[in-house]
Design a protein around this motif. Structure first.
Motif, PDB file in Angstrom:
ATOM      1  N   VAL A  11       0.936  15.767  30.236  1.00 37.90           N
ATOM      2  CA  VAL A  11       2.282  15.730  30.825  1.00 37.90           C
ATOM      3  C   VAL A  11       2.776  14.296  30.949  1.00 37.90           C
ATOM      4  N   CYS A  12       1.939  13.434  31.532  1.00 40.28           N
ATOM      5  CA  CYS A  12       2.359  12.035  31.698  1.00 40.28           C
ATOM      6  C   CYS A  12       2.511  11.336  30.344  1.00 40.28           C
ATOM      7  N   GLY A  13       1.712  11.756  29.368  1.00 36.31           N
ATOM      8  CA  GLY A  13       1.834  11.172  28.032  1.00 36.31           C
ATOM      9  C   GLY A  13       3.169  11.509  27.388  1.00 36.31           C
ATOM     10  N   VAL A  14       3.647  12.737  27.567  1.00 39.06           N
ATOM     11  CA  VAL A  14       4.944  13.127  27.003  1.00 39.06           C
ATOM     12  C   VAL A  14       6.071  12.355  27.688  1.00 39.06           C
ATOM     13  N   LEU A  15       5.984  12.204  29.015  1.00 38.85           N
ATOM     14  CA  LEU A  15       7.026  11.446  29.723  1.00 38.85           C
ATOM     15  C   LEU A  15       7.046   9.982  29.268  1.00 38.85           C
ATOM     16  N   LYS A  16       5.872   9.405  29.029  1.00 41.04           N
ATOM     17  CA  LYS A  16       5.803   8.021  28.556  1.00 41.04           C
ATOM     18  C   LYS A  16       6.411   7.905  27.161  1.00 41.04           C
ATOM     19  N   LEU A  17       6.139   8.919  26.334  1.00 42.07           N
ATOM     20  CA  LEU A  17       6.665   8.922  24.967  1.00 42.07           C
ATOM     21  C   LEU A  17       8.189   8.996  24.950  1.00 42.07           C
ATOM     22  N   LEU A  18       8.755   9.809  25.878  1.00 40.97           N
ATOM     23  CA  LEU A  18      10.206   9.982  25.910  1.00 40.97           C
ATOM     24  C   LEU A  18      10.910   8.966  26.804  1.00 40.97           C
ATOM     25  N   GLY A  19      10.145   8.046  27.386  1.00 47.35           N
ATOM     26  CA  GLY A  19      10.728   7.057  28.280  1.00 47.35           C
ATOM     27  C   GLY A  19      11.857   6.246  27.646  1.00 47.35           C
ATOM     28  N   PRO A  20      11.639   5.650  26.463  1.00 46.85           N
ATOM     29  CA  PRO A  20      12.714   4.858  25.839  1.00 46.85           C
ATOM     30  C   PRO A  20      13.973   5.683  25.569  1.00 46.85           C
TER      31      PRO A  20
ATOM     32  N   GLY B 201      20.300   6.312  30.458  1.00 45.83           N
ATOM     33  CA  GLY B 201      20.424   5.999  31.872  1.00 45.83           C
ATOM     34  C   GLY B 201      19.583   6.880  32.768  1.00 45.83           C
ATOM     35  N   VAL B 202      18.507   7.474  32.231  1.00 43.22           N
ATOM     36  CA  VAL B 202      17.651   8.383  33.005  1.00 43.22           C
ATOM     37  C   VAL B 202      16.270   7.758  33.155  1.00 43.22           C
ATOM     38  N   GLU B 203      15.729   7.773  34.356  1.00 39.84           N
ATOM     39  CA  GLU B 203      14.377   7.268  34.619  1.00 39.84           C
ATOM     40  C   GLU B 203      13.418   8.454  34.753  1.00 39.84           C
ATOM     41  N   LEU B 204      12.254   8.324  34.125  1.00 44.21           N
ATOM     42  CA  LEU B 204      11.234   9.376  34.163  1.00 44.21           C
ATOM     43  C   LEU B 204      10.072   8.926  35.030  1.00 44.21           C
ATOM     44  N   PHE B 205       9.611   9.822  35.906  1.00 45.98           N
ATOM     45  CA  PHE B 205       8.470   9.532  36.783  1.00 45.98           C
ATOM     46  C   PHE B 205       7.458  10.660  36.673  1.00 45.98           C
ATOM     47  N   CYS B 206       6.192  10.286  36.655  1.00 44.67           N
ATOM     48  CA  CYS B 206       5.123  11.286  36.587  1.00 44.67           C
ATOM     49  C   CYS B 206       4.182  11.104  37.775  1.00 44.67           C
ATOM     50  N   HIS B 207       3.966  12.190  38.537  1.00 46.20           N
ATOM     51  CA  HIS B 207       3.030  12.173  39.662  1.00 46.20           C
ATOM     52  C   HIS B 207       1.858  13.091  39.326  1.00 46.20           C
TER      53      HIS B 207
END
Length: 420
Positions: A283-292, A298-304
């Protein structure tokens, strides 16, 4: 009077119960009452006949004991056919002989006439409208009781004018009961017909949605391929330019193949191998991949992540694709920017992945339609992404719960069985 009402109610219950039981247990889309569950319904109607004879009741006088055994016999003969009619006749005849008493032979003869004659009406009866069917069963019931009345007059010398009031009450009683029974059966048949029609309509609608989605999505790469081939036929391009065209054509073919693979995911019950995988990492890997991509909008992604490593079983590639579809939809639902947060939780033997955005949200009706072919909130969307997502999650034995409200964002909750 109380005993008469009790006996009448008992007889009515004995007749109605098998029909209600059929409606409760019959499979969806069954249209032929009695025929689809021939053995079961024959047994139930036989029990109804026996119980009606065992618990008779009296009308106006103690000289006549009456029951509603003819109702299941007539109904069974009309809806079940000759074989069912013969079985029900044997059951009712044997039961009547065992009971004995005056009028036994007339009763058995009457049952035989009904069982032998009514099945011949079945082909015409099944083609009738509901109103004509009700009238037909009422007439059959009256004729059967008239046969009994005149047979009693001839054999026992009962004056017609002395017994006509009693027999009119019997005719009214049995006639009303058989009419109610026929109406109930026809209502069940109509409901099953409507259900069957609805099921066929839904299947055809699903096929049409698939066809529309496939044609819509495949048209673009096919047109590109066709255009480049026509250009190469019309003009003499250099080798380098031809190789450039070939590369573009191959890219379009790969795009079409990817689309077909997406549809296969939805259609196939199993796709790829299910492996042990870390939920935190995936899950966190996908969010990191889509971060840019998210930052560009203008959207920030956070993973907990969860405090400890937790695992589920699934196809890594397809799970990532499902997560990408959900996250991209969430990001694109925030045209003014915002935050998207993914939380991974553990509850007993379940793993929960919550993905919350601050987007435009959806109505209840839109949430219910998520995952349907060709449904999308995007202007140019086909609904394929969410359709694939739902299919992937279900293949992993997971469920998707969506909570959303217009203007307040959306929360996707993915629940999976935990792998120890």
């Amino acid at each position: 009077m109380f005993e008469m009402m009790t006996g009448m109610i008992n007889n009515i219950f004995f007749i109605i119960f098998p029909i209600v039981l059929y409606q409760m247990l019959a499979g969806a889309g069954k249209r032929n009452f009695f025929v689809d569950y021939r053995v079961t319904m024959t047994i139930l109607f036989s029990i109804s006949i026996i119980l009606c004879m065992v618990f008779p009741y009296q009308i106006l006088t103690d000289d006549y004991i009456f029951d509603l055994r003819q109702v299941p016999l007539i109904v069974g003969a009309l809806y079940g056919g000759p074989v069912i009619s013969a079985v029900l006749f044997l059951v009712s005849a044997i039961g009547r002989i065992l009971i004995g008493g005056d009028g036994m032979y007339i009763a058995v003869l009457n049952l035989f006439v009904v069982a032998a004659g009514v099945p011949f009406l079945r082909p015409a009866y099944m083609r009738m409208s509901r109103g004509k069917k009700v009238a037909t069963v009422f007439i059959i019931s009256i004729l059967s009781l008239l046969f009994n009345m005149f047979a009693g007059h001839l054999l026992f010398g009962d004056p017609i004018h002395d017994i006509i009031n009693i027999w009119l009450m019997l005719m009214l009683n049995q006639g009303m009961m058989i009419v109610l029974t026929a109406l109930l059966i026809e209502h069940i048949v109509r409901q099953e017909l409507l259900l069957n029609t609805l099921m066929k309509h839904e299947k055809l609608e699903s096929v049409s949605h698939f066809a529309a989605a496939v044609s819509h999505e495949l048209r673009n790469p096919m047109q590109s391929i066709k255009g480049f081939i026509q250009l190469m036929q019309a003009y003499d391009y250099s080798r380098d330019k031809q190789l450039e065209f070939h590369e573009t054509i191959l890219d379009e073919i790969n795009s079409a193949e990817s689309l077909i693979d997406d549809y296969l995911i939805y259609a196939k019950p199993v796709y790829g191998e299910l492996d042990r995988m870390s939920v935190n990492d995936e899950v966190c890997g996908v969010l990191k991949l889509l971060g840019p991509y998210a930052n560009s909008l203008g959207v920030e992604l956070f993973c907990h992540p969860a405090e400890s490593e937790i695992y589920i079983r699934g196809d890594r590639q397809k799970f990532r694709q499902a997560m990408v579809n959900i996250i991209r939809n969430g990001v694109e639902s925030m045209p003014e920017g915002g935050e998207m947060i993914a939380r991974i939780k553990v509850q007993a033997s379940k793993v929960i992945v919550e993905i919350a955005d601050q987007g435009v949200g959806m109505t209840k009706e839109e949430v219910e339609r998520l995952g349907e072919p060709y449904f999308s909130n995007k202007i140019k969307g086909t609904g394929l992404g969410m359709m694939v997502t739902y299919s992937v999650i279900h293949q992993m034995k997971g469920i998707i719960i969506v909570n959303s409200e217009k203007g307040l964002g959306t929360v996707f909750k993915l629940v999976f069985p935990r792998l120890e």
